[in-house]
Enzyme design. Structure first.
Site, short mmCIF file in Angstrom:
data_model
loop_
_atom_site.label_atom_id
_atom_site.label_comp_id
_atom_site.label_asym_id
_atom_site.label_seq_id
_atom_site.Cartn_x
_atom_site.Cartn_y
_atom_site.Cartn_z
N LYS A 1 -5.28 7.41 4.17
CA LYS A 1 -5.77 6.44 5.14
C LYS A 1 -5.49 6.94 6.56
CE LYS A 1 -5.26 1.71 6.72
NZ LYS A 1 -4.75 0.36 6.49
N GLU B 1 3.49 14.34 2.92
CA GLU B 1 3.26 14.89 1.57
C GLU B 1 1.81 15.36 1.43
OE1 GLU B 1 4.76 12.11 2.31
OE2 GLU B 1 6.50 11.75 1.01
N GLY C 1 -3.60 0.31 2.32
CA GLY C 1 -3.55 1.43 1.38
C GLY C 1 -3.51 0.97 -0.06
N ARG C 2 -2.67 -0.01 -0.35
CA ARG C 2 -2.50 -0.45 -1.74
C ARG C 2 -3.61 -1.39 -2.20
NH1 ARG C 2 1.30 -2.07 1.74
NH2 ARG C 2 1.57 -4.28 2.19
N GLU D 1 5.48 -3.44 -2.37
CA GLU D 1 5.25 -3.09 -0.97
C GLU D 1 4.67 -4.31 -0.24
OE1 GLU D 1 2.55 0.22 0.40
OE2 GLU D 1 4.44 1.28 0.56
N HIS E 1 10.45 -0.12 -28.55
CA HIS E 1 11.47 0.73 -29.18
C HIS E 1 12.44 1.28 -28.15
CE1 HIS E 1 9.40 0.50 -33.01
NE2 HIS E 1 8.30 0.46 -32.26
N LYS F 1 10.71 8.00 6.67
CA LYS F 1 9.80 9.08 7.09
C LYS F 1 10.32 9.74 8.37
CE LYS F 1 5.54 6.81 5.57
NZ LYS F 1 4.28 6.26 6.01
#
Ligand SMILES: O=P(O)(O)OC[C@H]1O[C@H](O)[C@H](O)[C@@H](O)[C@@H]1O
Length: 541
Positions: free
Chosen positions: A207, A213, A267-268, A353, A384, A504
């Site tokens: 965005k 990263e 973004g999400r 978030e 399990h 960041k």
């Protein structure tokens, strides 16, 4: 808002009502009302919700709906769909619902009807995808682009990866989509190990187009392509998805190869924007349109269904019920569908978030707990592993169990076995097994305390016909609006994420420290010592 939340008449009534629930067990609630399993259900956008196995009575729902009304849910919902600036701390709208509006709809934000822009980008995406699929858009050597690598993180990764897996049965033949998110070179090397640059298309999804990263991995990918195919190949092998066209140009990309979106898409909340380009490459424009239609169907349901029959409202209010009145700290997402393996990770970002906030919209500390911790794994794997704690541990963990009536991957009778486990788990959680039953079965007396399953553990069961693109869209929009509902109750801004910024900024400082060999470390004694040890040992012996 947060101070007055606990002063609301409905909040007070819910607190008192909660006390009366102490003695209630789901066994008795079901015994007292043979219709319970039919009554506490709701349907919308192709999804059937059974919420009867929750620690609720009719009064609970009445009071929760009253809470939603007193918190102004309907007005807030209208504001979101009207493109108002509801993300106040960032001064933006949260207008993701416009991403799935039908062509020709009119949806204004900032005085502009954004639907034509949305449709224009969708049309460009569709044309591009068609060209890649039929080979008109090929690699620099003329070879077909069979591999797509989406480089992005957070909201520019989790949705596309979840959808790539979820829509496995709808994939375009011979399209392979992979993802690089982590700055750890291990992921880049692992994902590219068997790829040929001549057949690989990279989508740089960000965005902001500033995320460390993503930018780092994008440069690594560029170098990887250029090393084999030369500089001129970049234009054929890279496209970008971003709101920051300036930064994309600065990266050296042709504006024609940029698929844009807008600052009113969080973004999400962006997997149905151009961030879904890898999804569209995977499943084709028609299935992508079906995905959007599923989102839209849930948007319509959320806007029009009465609150008491409104799936996102019910899910959101039930989360508030456990979070604030039972002290539940977590919520488990348990899809009985292997293809939804990444849904819990996707919902982690969406919910944590969005609602992991400690101040309300006015900046005042909240008076009650906000967003729960979201976690989960597909059933039956989880059974399990961690279900033991859910069944017999000391913590209350509300569960969302998700299943599908029709198998898209039929194999012998395995779908029946999978679904049998889903229904059995919901039953076991709710009703458990008492000492009397165990004795009747002849269990050794000494073992009884260990074998008793108390039950009374709440779950929602979400059932759909098949995991189609439309169903997936409806499920995602369901959770988006459930998160919104919770945020409205808590009076928080569900659309900012300032908490991720500090790490960041500090990382940039530490990078500088590492680059200068630790000559001027000015951190706390712990960080300084760790950095010194790292710098001494990073080359190995
Ligand atoms: O898409 P980008 O701008 O690269 O952002 C990627 C992600 O990183 C940020 O740190 C935010 O926490 C996320 O909300 C966002 O989705």
């Amino acid at each position: 808002m947060s101070q007055s939340l606990t002063a609301l008449p409905s909040w007070h009534a819910l607190e008192q009502h909660r006390q009366s629930m102490h003695a209630q067990h789901l066994r008795e609630l079901f015994a007292a009302d043979p219709e319970r399993g039919r009554r506490f259900t709701a349907e919308g956008a192709g999804l059937y919700l059974d919420y009867s196995k929750n620690l609720i009575t009719d009064e609970t729902i009445t009071l929760l709906i009253r809470l939603a009304e007193e918190c102004g849910l309907a007005k807030r919902r209208a504001a979101m769909f009207a493109g108002e600036i509801i993300n106040r701390s960032e001064g933006r709208a949260a207008f993701h619902c416009a991403l799935r509006a039908p062509a020709g709809a009119v949806m204004h934000t900032g005085g502009e009807n954004v639907v034509p822009q949305v449709q224009e980008v969708l049309a460009r995406m569709g044309a591009f995808v068609d060209k890649v699929h039929d080979g008109r858009w090929s690699g620099a050597t003329g070879q077909r682009l069979r591999h797509v690598v989406n480089i992005g993180i957070g909201g520019s990764y989790l949705g596309p990866e979840m959808a790539w897996r979820a829509l496995r049965n709808f994939r375009h033949a011979d399209m392979d989509v992979r993802f690089i998110a982590n700055i750890d070179g291990a992921q880049f090397l692992d994902v590219t190990v068997d790829l040929d640059p001549a057949e690989t298309l990279f989508i740089i999804s960000s965005k902001t187009f500033t995320t460390l990263e993503t930018m780092t991995n994008a440069h690594a990918a560029r170098a990887w392509v250029v090393a084999k195919l030369g500089e001129a190949a970049v234009a054929r092998h890279f496209v970008a998805v971003s709101t920051n066209t300036e930064a994309v140009r600065a990266f050296g990309m042709d504006p024609e190869h940029i698929f844009g979106f807008w600052d009113w898409v969080g973004g999400r909340y962006s997997m149905d924007s151009a961030i879904g380009l890898s999804t569209m490459l995977a499943v084709g424009p028609r299935h992508f349109a079906e995905l959007l239609a599923g989102f839209r169907a849930m948007d319509e349901h959320f806007q029009t269904a009465p609150l008491a029959r409104n799936l996102p409202v019910l899910l959101g209010l039930l989360s508030v019920w456990y979070n604030n009145f039972f002290g539940a700290q977590t919520q488990a997402i348990l899809p009985y569908a292997h293809d939804l393996a990444r849904l819990p990770a996707y919902l982690q970002q969406l919910q944590m978030e969005s609602n992991g906030k400690g101040v309300d919209e006015t900046g005042q500390p909240v008076a009650v707990d906000t967003g729960p911790i979201i976690w989960g794994e597909p059933g039956t794997d989880g059974q399990h592993s961690f279900y033991q704690l859910i069944h017999q541990g000391t913590r209350l963990i509300p569960c969302d169990l998700i299943g599908f009536c029709q198998p898209l991957s039929p194999l012998q009778n395995q779908h029946d076995l999978l679904m049998a486990n889903l229904f059995a788990q919901a039953e076991a959680l709710a009703f458990g097994k008492g000492a009397t039953d165990l004795r009747a079965e002849g269990a050794a007396e000494a073992q009884i305390p260990f074998r008793v399953c108390p039950g009374n553990r709440p779950s929602n069961l979400l059932l759909a016909d098949a995991l189609s693109p439309a169903t997936l869209g409806a499920i995602i929009a369901l959770y988006e609006h459930s998160v919104f509902t919770q945020g409205v109750i808590w009076g928080i801004d569900s659309f900012d994420q300032w908490g991720v910024e500090l790490g960041k900024i500090l990382a940039q400082r530490v990078v500088a420290d590492i680059q200068d060999g630790g000559k001027s470390l000015r951190h706390d004694s712990s960080t300084n010592t760790l950095l010194q040890r790292y710098l001494q040992r990073r080359e190995g012996s």
